[in-house]
Design an enzyme around this catalytic site. Structure first.
Site, short mmCIF file in Angstrom:
data_model
loop_
_atom_site.label_atom_id
_atom_site.label_comp_id
_atom_site.label_asym_id
_atom_site.label_seq_id
_atom_site.Cartn_x
_atom_site.Cartn_y
_atom_site.Cartn_z
N HIS A 29 -63.98 -29.56 42.21
CA HIS A 29 -64.63 -30.06 43.31
C HIS A 29 -65.79 -30.77 42.45
O HIS A 29 -66.64 -30.19 41.93
CB HIS A 29 -65.12 -28.97 43.92
CG HIS A 29 -65.76 -29.38 45.25
ND1 HIS A 29 -65.16 -29.21 46.35
CD2 HIS A 29 -67.35 -29.58 45.47
CE1 HIS A 29 -66.17 -29.79 47.44
NE2 HIS A 29 -67.31 -30.03 46.71
N CYS A 30 -65.85 -32.26 42.94
CA CYS A 30 -66.68 -33.09 42.54
C CYS A 30 -68.00 -33.10 43.35
O CYS A 30 -68.04 -33.44 44.46
CB CYS A 30 -66.49 -34.39 42.47
SG CYS A 30 -67.46 -35.39 41.51
N PRO A 31 -69.32 -32.66 43.10
CA PRO A 31 -70.51 -32.60 43.89
C PRO A 31 -70.67 -34.14 44.25
O PRO A 31 -71.69 -34.38 45.27
CB PRO A 31 -71.59 -31.94 43.27
CG PRO A 31 -71.12 -32.04 41.73
CD PRO A 31 -69.38 -32.02 41.70
N GLY B 55 -68.78 -35.33 46.80
CA GLY B 55 -68.50 -34.26 47.97
C GLY B 55 -67.08 -34.02 48.61
O GLY B 55 -66.91 -33.85 49.67
N GLN B 56 -66.22 -33.67 47.49
CA GLN B 56 -64.86 -33.77 48.02
C GLN B 56 -63.86 -32.95 46.82
O GLN B 56 -64.62 -32.90 45.54
CB GLN B 56 -64.04 -34.95 48.22
CG GLN B 56 -62.69 -34.92 48.64
CD GLN B 56 -62.51 -34.00 50.03
OE1 GLN B 56 -62.59 -32.79 50.02
NE2 GLN B 56 -62.21 -34.85 51.10
#
Length: 411
Positions: free
Chosen positions: A172-174, A177-178
């Site tokens: 999950h890549c902050p 945001g996805q």
């Protein structure tokens, strides 16, 4: 197509995950989509500053140098933002949830060495926590997801931030945001690659702008502060985004995900998914992206609304969530007011064969002595007292209860 009921909802409106939707469910963001504003600022701020620096050039600058460099910077910036929103605004490969645990045939049509079991009380079915499947001749373990009520496909995992199981889950890549999964990983690679190229591009031509001017370098830098700031910023940024790009190209060449690399370490054993370097590159960049498994704009049926529109209770799901209060010794959950209901194992006992004159245990005495109340038929029945002759029945139920407690420990 049948007309929807007046109170019907679309799937995205009843979706139980933590996603955010725009344009009537056409655009799917993660739970922390607000971080896109920060990411856009970190990319757009330096890029637009570079444009301004190239437009506002001193007189005498060669336009054959200025305008091609400016156009190149604009193209890279547009591509970078395009890949950013293609990564963050699409379904990463969300797997639809089940309304019930797997049926008996599905649950036991497998080979498994797992000693961990999930007790599906609603269907009186015990489901293995892990089952074994074969991928390219190698045994791979897949786990049961308590939230989505399904066995995750190989390489899938449950994202705790978005609350979804995702196909070929990478991480999950902050920054976008996805979740990064099967359906948006190619766009993610292109996003970080163009970000790296843009950093190098701005860094190089900012230096060229400084070196093209006559005079000592310190004097030129003191009069061109913007170029100096861009050089320093891009030099720092390229180590982060460039390092991330190199790492992901290593993962692509070895056909690993970030999750697998940190958790399984295929360098210690053979990777069942590897197709060779060329095959792995082709698998990511030349394969067709599969369609979404969920039509978020479809009208949700009553069953769908029951599944995704509300949090199923423990009795409905037949599973005990890991965050629920549970009394291990008694086998029952705590009620909202802190009290305990009758333990599950005692609810299933058949008391019809017990004597009305059952001996009761008087627990009011602090000395712990047992007292018999044989003459009082109205005395309350104590379910913990086991009369003579019923030991075998109690042992059977004790074994059932022990299994139920073990199931809870592994959830």
């Amino acid at each position: 197509m049948a007309s929807p009921k007046p109170n019907s909802k679309r799937v995205y409106q009843a979706w139980k995950g933590n996603n955010k939707f725009l344009c009537g469910g056409r655009v799917v963001f993660g739970n922390d989509a607000g971080s896109l504003f920060l990411t856009s600022f970190l990319i757009g701020g330096p890029a637009i500053s570079f444009w301004i620096r190239m437009i506002v050039t001193p007189k005498g600058e060669n336009p054959l140098f200025v305008y091609p460099v400016l156009i190149g910077g604009i193209v890279l910036t547009v591509l970078d933002f395009s890949f950013l929103f293609l990564t963050s605004g699409r379904d990463p490969g969300i797997i639809p949830r089940n309304s019930q645990p797997p049926e008996s045939d599905e649950a036991f049509d497998m080979t498994t060495s797992s000693m961990e079991w999930i007790n599906a009380k609603a269907s009186d079915l015990k489901i293995p926590r892990v089952k074994d499947i074969t991928v390219n001749g190698q045994t791979v373990k897949v786990k049961f997801c308590d939230t989505c009520l399904l066995y995750r496909p190989p390489r899938a995992s449950h994202c705790s931030i978005c609350n979804n199981c995702v196909q070929k889950f990478d991480h999950h890549c902050p920054w976008v945001g996805q979740c990064i999964g099967l359906r948006n990983y190619p766009y993610f690679i292109m996003f970080i690659s163009t970000s790296t190229i843009l950093c190098i591009y701005v860094f190089v031509f900012s230096w060229i702008n400084i070196l093209r001017k006559k005079g000592s370098i310190w004097s030129v830098m003191s009069h061109d502060i913007l170029s100096v700031i861009l050089v320093v910023y891009c030099f720092i940024a390229v180590w982060f985004v460039g390092g991330l790009t190199v790492f992901h190209f290593y993962l692509i060449c070895t056909n690993q995900t970030t999750y697998e690399n940190f958790r399984y370490r295929y360098d210690k054993k053979k990777n069942p998914y590897s197709l060779g370097i060329l095959g792995n590159l082709k698998d990511v960049f030349c394969s067709k992206i599969p369609p979404s498994m969920i039509n978020f704009r479809a009208w949700a049926s009553e069953d769908d609304e029951a599944v995704v529109g509300s949090i199923a209770s423990e009795s409905d799901r037949g599973l005990i969530g890991s965050k629920e209060n549970f009394d291990i010794e008694m086998g029952n959950k705590f009620s909202e007011n802190g009290g305990k209901g009758l333990p599950l194992i005692l609810q299933n006992l058949d008391y019809s064969g017990l004597d009305d004159n059952t001996t009761n245990v008087d627990r009011r005495g602090l000395d712990g002595n047992l007292k018999r109340n044989t003459g009082d038929r109205d005395a309350g029945f104590n379910p913990f007292f086991i009369p003579i002759g019923k030991e075998h029945y109690a042992q059977q139920n004790s074994a059932i209860f022990s299994s139920s407690s073990d199931d809870k420990r592994y959830l």
